[in-house]
Scaffold this active site. Structure first.
Site, PDB file in Angstrom:
ATOM      1  CB  SER A 107      -1.182  -0.134   1.327  1.00  9.81           C
ATOM      2  OG  SER A 107      -1.811  -1.214   1.495  1.00  9.81           O
TER       3      SER A 107
ATOM      4  CE  LYS B 294      -4.599  -1.284   1.403  1.00 12.04           C
ATOM      5  NZ  LYS B 294      -5.627  -2.126   1.707  1.00 12.04           N
TER       6      LYS B 294
HETATM    7  P1  NDP Z   1       3.833  -6.864   8.808  1.00 10.85           P
HETATM    8  O1  NDP Z   1       4.615  -5.855   8.769  1.00 10.85           O
HETATM    9  O2  NDP Z   1       3.632  -7.654   8.568  1.00 10.85           O
HETATM   10  O3  NDP Z   1       5.483  -7.518   7.208  1.00 10.85           O
HETATM   11  C1  NDP Z   1       5.648  -7.000   6.306  1.00 10.85           C
HETATM   12  C2  NDP Z   1       7.152  -7.535   5.621  1.00 10.85           C
HETATM   13  O4  NDP Z   1       7.641  -6.282   5.176  1.00 10.85           O
HETATM   14  C3  NDP Z   1       7.552  -8.326   6.344  1.00 10.85           C
HETATM   15  O5  NDP Z   1       8.116  -9.107   5.440  1.00 10.85           O
HETATM   16  C4  NDP Z   1       9.351  -7.917   6.746  1.00 10.85           C
HETATM   17  O6  NDP Z   1       9.813  -8.787   6.808  1.00 10.85           O
HETATM   18  C5  NDP Z   1       9.581  -6.778   5.442  1.00 10.85           C
HETATM   19  N1  NDP Z   1      10.091  -5.545   5.791  1.00 10.85           N
HETATM   20  C6  NDP Z   1       9.834  -4.602   6.802  1.00 10.85           C
HETATM   21  N2  NDP Z   1      10.802  -3.749   6.079  1.00 10.85           N
HETATM   22  C7  NDP Z   1      11.724  -3.729   4.941  1.00 10.85           C
HETATM   23  C8  NDP Z   1      12.645  -3.363   4.379  1.00 10.85           C
HETATM   24  N3  NDP Z   1      13.292  -2.176   5.074  1.00 10.85           N
HETATM   25  N4  NDP Z   1      13.131  -3.410   3.822  1.00 10.85           N
HETATM   26  C9  NDP Z   1      13.079  -5.283   3.750  1.00 10.85           C
HETATM   27  N5  NDP Z   1      11.752  -5.544   3.643  1.00 10.85           N
HETATM   28  C10 NDP Z   1      10.741  -5.315   4.771  1.00 10.85           C
HETATM   29  O7  NDP Z   1       3.165  -6.123   7.213  1.00 10.85           O
HETATM   30  P2  NDP Z   1       2.128  -6.901   6.205  1.00 10.85           P
HETATM   31  O8  NDP Z   1       2.254  -7.738   5.189  1.00 10.85           O
HETATM   32  O9  NDP Z   1       0.717  -6.884   7.084  1.00 10.85           O
HETATM   33  O10 NDP Z   1       1.656  -5.345   5.291  1.00 10.85           O
HETATM   34  C11 NDP Z   1       2.363  -5.746   3.889  1.00 10.85           C
HETATM   35  C12 NDP Z   1       1.469  -4.313   2.945  1.00 10.85           C
HETATM   36  O11 NDP Z   1       0.636  -4.754   2.034  1.00 10.85           O
HETATM   37  C13 NDP Z   1       1.714  -2.766   3.738  1.00 10.85           C
HETATM   38  O12 NDP Z   1       2.025  -1.856   2.728  1.00 10.85           O
HETATM   39  C14 NDP Z   1       0.674  -3.099   4.120  1.00 10.85           C
HETATM   40  O13 NDP Z   1      -0.594  -1.620   4.443  1.00 10.85           O
HETATM   41  C15 NDP Z   1      -0.222  -4.069   3.103  1.00 10.85           C
HETATM   42  N6  NDP Z   1      -1.953  -4.420   3.478  1.00 10.85           N
HETATM   43  C16 NDP Z   1      -1.528  -5.074   4.575  1.00 10.85           C
HETATM   44  C17 NDP Z   1      -2.668  -5.852   5.561  1.00 10.85           C
HETATM   45  C18 NDP Z   1      -2.799  -6.463   5.803  1.00 10.85           C
HETATM   46  O14 NDP Z   1      -3.805  -7.091   6.499  1.00 10.85           O
HETATM   47  N7  NDP Z   1      -2.229  -7.221   6.848  1.00 10.85           N
HETATM   48  C19 NDP Z   1      -4.294  -5.325   4.171  1.00 10.85           C
HETATM   49  C20 NDP Z   1      -3.999  -4.677   2.660  1.00 10.85           C
HETATM   50  C21 NDP Z   1      -2.913  -4.042   2.917  1.00 10.85           C
HETATM   51  P3  NDP Z   1      10.546  -9.376   8.425  1.00 10.85           P
HETATM   52  O15 NDP Z   1      10.190  -9.853   8.683  1.00 10.85           O
HETATM   53  O16 NDP Z   1      12.251  -8.901   8.640  1.00 10.85           O
HETATM   54  O17 NDP Z   1      10.054  -8.297   8.883  1.00 10.85           O
END
Ligand code: NDP
Length: 295
Positions: free
Chosen positions: A96, A171
């Site tokens: 997002s 979004k």
């Molecule tokens: P999480 O916080 O659960 O996961 C984030 C992921 O991104 C992890 O795999 C993390 O790795 C990785 N990450 C974070 N920072 C970095 C970085 N600087 N470099 C590389 N990897 C990184 O987030 P979500 O999965 O919930 O959300 C992901 C996206 O989807 C967001 O933009 C969110 O707004 C969107 N979204 C989420 C929904 C939901 O219900 N959860 C619904 C709809 C959209 P690590 O494992 O190392 O921490």
């Protein structure tokens, strides 16, 4: 079509698993390698040691990270995506994200003949697990048709929204509306509980009337009244989304005092409740201020 998936967080993990289930060869990478290893073990996806290694040989690379700048940070360097992605391939960013960073990423990729689509999703973790997400896509419609078979693995409704950044903007506005509904429903219910109305009765009436929303129909009955507050979508991420919506409104010179106020309230809630709190936990702040529990 060969795929790579980077960012195996709450929603990325079930999305990647859905692509494997649909029969595409998938390479996965995650910053914390253990998560990739576990997904590889559970699904048979190839586990890559770097973004470049994941992207090598892939026709479509999908990213799902917290923010667009996080995605941008994966492009450069020895291990970066640009080292692995080949000309003619496509980066589909399901983060997002924010429109201006997406446009910058797209321009950088275009210099190398690599396509870009912003393709944020809605439907939550359960939607991802069921392969039933809505995918809102910005960019070249021809590119969308090219990658649609892969997106169909996790997306039920896949909508072309406009130029690059249009998916991000849509979004962000959707999530700003979600935030408005959560906060306003919480204020209304806190008021009613203090006025002596049971929240079950209040929701029964509101949900048969014109004040209903997803917050009143689903989130509050399932997560607040039960005090379950499951952690599926971080408050920190919703805070980020409303900030993007308010920023887009400013850029478009649309006066949006309600969006700005909601952005401010969720920033406070994020500060108070921390990084791992779920978005619905913002209700706890309303309860605290009102001195009442919606239960
Ligand atoms: P999480 O916080 O659960 O996961 C984030 C992921 O991104 C992890 O795999 C993390 O790795 C990785 N990450 C974070 N920072 C970095 C970085 N600087 N470099 C590389 N990897 C990184 O987030 P979500 O999965 O919930 O959300 C992901 C996206 O989807 C967001 O933009 C969110 O707004 C969107 N979204 C989420 C929904 C939901 O219900 N959860 C619904 C709809 C959209 P690590 O494992 O190392 O921490």
């Amino acid at each position: 079509m060969k795929a790579a998936f980077l960012g195996l967080g709450a929603i990325g993990q079930p999305m990647a698993a859905a692509i494997v289930r649909a029969g595409f060869p998938v390479a996965v990478w995650n910053r914390t390698a253990e998560r990739a290893r576990m997904l590889g073990e559970a699904t048979g996806a190839r586990v890559a040691r770097s973004p470049a290694e994941a992207a090598r040989g892939a026709d479509v690379v999908i990213t799902c990270l917290p923010t667009s700048p996080d995605v941008e940070s994966l492009l450069g360097g020895e291990d970066g995506l640009l080292m692995g992605m080949r000309e003619g391939s496509v980066l589909v960013d399901c983060t997002s994200g924010d429109p201006s960073t997406s446009r910058r990423i797209a321009a950088r990729l275009a210099e190398r003949g690599i396509g870009f689509l912003d393709a944020p999703v809605s439907g939550g973790v359960s939607g991802a697990e069921q392969g039933a997400l809505t995918v809102m896509v910005g960019g070249d419609p021809g590119l969308l048709e090219h990658v649609r078979p892969v997106l169909k693995a996790f997306g039920k409704k896949i909508v072309h929204c406009g130029a690059i950044g249009a998916g991000d903007a849509l979004k962000a506005v959707n999530n700003a509306l979600l935030a408005v509904h959560i906060w306003s429903a919480a204020e209304g219910l806190a008021t009613l509980v203090k006025a002596g109305v049971s929240p079950d009765i209040a929701l029964d009436v509101i949900n048969a009337s014109s004040g209903r929303s997803n917050a009143s129909m689903n989130l509050i009955p399932e997560r607040v009244l039960t005090r379950a507050f499951p952690r599926t979508f971080r408050l920190a991420l919703l805070d980020k989304d409303i900030g993007i919506a308010a920023q887009v409104a400013r850029e478009q010179k649309v006066p949006a005092p309600l969006l700005q106020l909601t952005a401010d309230l969720f920033r406070v809630a994020h500060g108070e409740l921390g990084e791992i709190a779920d978005h619905v936990e913002a209700v706890k702040l309303v309860e605290q201020w009102a001195g009442v529990e919606i239960a």
